[in-house]
Write a protein that holds these residues in place. Sequence first.
Motif, short mmCIF file in Angstrom:
data_model
loop_
_atom_site.label_atom_id
_atom_site.label_comp_id
_atom_site.label_asym_id
_atom_site.label_seq_id
_atom_site.Cartn_x
_atom_site.Cartn_y
_atom_site.Cartn_z
N ASN A 9 0.87 -1.18 0.00
CA ASN A 9 0.00 0.00 0.00
C ASN A 9 0.91 1.23 0.00
O ASN A 9 1.49 1.56 1.03
CB ASN A 9 -0.89 -0.06 1.25
CG ASN A 9 -1.69 1.22 1.45
OD1 ASN A 9 -1.78 2.06 0.56
ND2 ASN A 9 -2.30 1.35 2.62
N LYS A 11 0.15 4.25 -0.28
CA LYS A 11 -0.49 5.45 0.33
C LYS A 11 -0.27 6.68 -0.56
O LYS A 11 -0.29 6.56 -1.78
CB LYS A 11 0.04 5.64 1.76
CG LYS A 11 -0.12 4.37 2.59
CD LYS A 11 0.04 4.56 4.07
CE LYS A 11 -0.16 3.22 4.77
NZ LYS A 11 -0.10 3.31 6.21
N HIS A 95 -9.49 0.86 4.95
CA HIS A 95 -8.22 1.12 5.64
C HIS A 95 -8.46 2.05 6.82
O HIS A 95 -9.28 2.96 6.76
CB HIS A 95 -7.20 1.74 4.67
CG HIS A 95 -5.82 1.75 5.24
ND1 HIS A 95 -5.41 2.72 6.12
CD2 HIS A 95 -4.79 0.88 5.11
CE1 HIS A 95 -4.16 2.43 6.49
NE2 HIS A 95 -3.77 1.34 5.88
N GLU A 167 -5.45 -5.22 10.54
CA GLU A 167 -4.47 -4.17 10.79
C GLU A 167 -4.80 -3.47 12.10
O GLU A 167 -5.64 -2.55 12.14
CB GLU A 167 -4.49 -3.15 9.65
CG GLU A 167 -4.14 -3.74 8.30
CD GLU A 167 -3.57 -2.68 7.36
OE1 GLU A 167 -2.42 -2.83 6.94
OE2 GLU A 167 -4.26 -1.68 7.09
N ALA A 171 -0.62 -0.40 15.35
CA ALA A 171 0.60 -0.94 14.74
C ALA A 171 0.92 -0.30 13.39
O ALA A 171 1.98 -0.54 12.83
CB ALA A 171 0.47 -2.45 14.57
N ILE A 172 0.00 0.51 12.87
CA ILE A 172 0.19 1.04 11.52
C ILE A 172 1.09 2.27 11.55
O ILE A 172 0.78 3.28 12.20
CB ILE A 172 -1.18 1.40 10.88
CG1 ILE A 172 -2.02 0.13 10.70
CG2 ILE A 172 -0.97 2.10 9.54
CD1 ILE A 172 -3.41 0.38 10.18
N GLY A 173 2.21 2.15 10.87
CA GLY A 173 3.14 3.27 10.74
C GLY A 173 3.83 3.65 12.05
O GLY A 173 4.45 4.71 12.14
N GLY A 212 0.55 -3.70 9.54
CA GLY A 212 0.94 -2.83 10.66
C GLY A 212 2.39 -3.07 11.00
O GLY A 212 2.74 -4.02 11.70
N SER A 213 3.26 -2.19 10.42
CA SER A 213 4.71 -2.25 10.69
C SER A 213 5.35 -3.58 10.31
O SER A 213 6.26 -4.05 11.00
CB SER A 213 4.99 -1.90 12.16
OG SER A 213 4.60 -0.56 12.42
N LEU A 232 -0.21 -6.90 4.41
CA LEU A 232 -0.49 -5.63 3.75
C LEU A 232 0.57 -4.66 4.30
O LEU A 232 0.60 -4.38 5.49
CB LEU A 232 -1.91 -5.15 4.06
CG LEU A 232 -2.35 -3.84 3.40
CD1 LEU A 232 -2.19 -3.88 1.88
CD2 LEU A 232 -3.82 -3.52 3.74
N GLY A 234 2.80 -1.16 4.32
CA GLY A 234 2.83 0.27 4.01
C GLY A 234 4.26 0.72 3.76
O GLY A 234 4.83 0.53 2.67
N GLY A 235 4.86 1.31 4.77
CA GLY A 235 6.19 1.92 4.64
C GLY A 235 7.22 1.06 3.92
O GLY A 235 7.93 1.54 3.02
P1 PGA Z 1 2.77 0.27 7.72
O1 PGA Z 1 1.31 0.46 7.08
O2 PGA Z 1 3.34 -1.02 7.12
O3 PGA Z 1 3.55 1.47 7.27
O4 PGA Z 1 2.60 0.17 9.18
C1 PGA Z 1 0.46 -0.64 6.87
C2 PGA Z 1 -0.83 -0.17 6.25
O5 PGA Z 1 -1.27 0.94 6.57
O6 PGA Z 1 -1.44 -0.89 5.44
#
Ligand code: PGA
Length: 252
Positions: A9, A11, A95, A167, A171-173, A212-213, A232, A234-235
Amino acid sequence: MRPKFVAGNWKMYTSLASAKGLAANVAHAFGEDKRVMVAVCPPFPWLTAVAEVLKGTSVLLGGQNCYPEREGAFTGEVSPAMLKDAGCQYVIIGHSERRHGLNEGDEFLNRKAKVALAAGLKVIFCVGELLAEREASKTEAVLDTQLAAGLAGLTTDQMSKVVIAYEPVWAIGTGKVATPDQAQAAHAHIRGKIRGLFGEFTADHVQIQYGGSVKPDNAAGLMSLPDVDGALVGGASLKADQFLAIVNAALG
Ligand code: PGA
């Protein structure tokens, strides 16, 4: 046996040039492997250009959001049919950055899922609890509500085109990943809820990603858990080498 599914993702990151380069690097290094599915979800304006880069490769394309109407006077919105036309096979719905940042509720997300499936897209449907909800021992209740309301009215055939992404919002970001015990417990709970809603066959086949991370150093531990079918990301999906390390971790 459920194939693993790792989706990136992106973003609201990347330029047109960096998006094309990232997609090309991922597709080139991944090649093809039947044991794992790989998708990238770029920002809307880059979808057609990235679709062009991915043509003839086994990397799938997803949108990050859609509006729950076929077409109409909805300034600034993007319909599922447009995503399909742009080359997407998937769309992310629900999301946490939309649930909590943009106040999108369960009923609205349910409409999105239905319109996206009707347009021929597959759905990555995100669920997850806030830190305060986890601390108040409400995780399972929150997941139950998000699943029951968000997937309400879907047929088992439609559910065969839905992937769940668990998620935890905390834990996200944040760099604060769920422990293997926390992730496995939540995933097993989600699968149990899907069993109750849609039956044994659907529950056995639904892919449940963790998000999530997720990073190269924690991905293998998470994806080796019995109910974790992928990630899934993100970063770490913005750097081809990190994303590919996570894809490789899915192979066990
Ligand atoms: P993250 O994001 O891997 O940067 O924590 C995950 C997401 O938002 O899907």
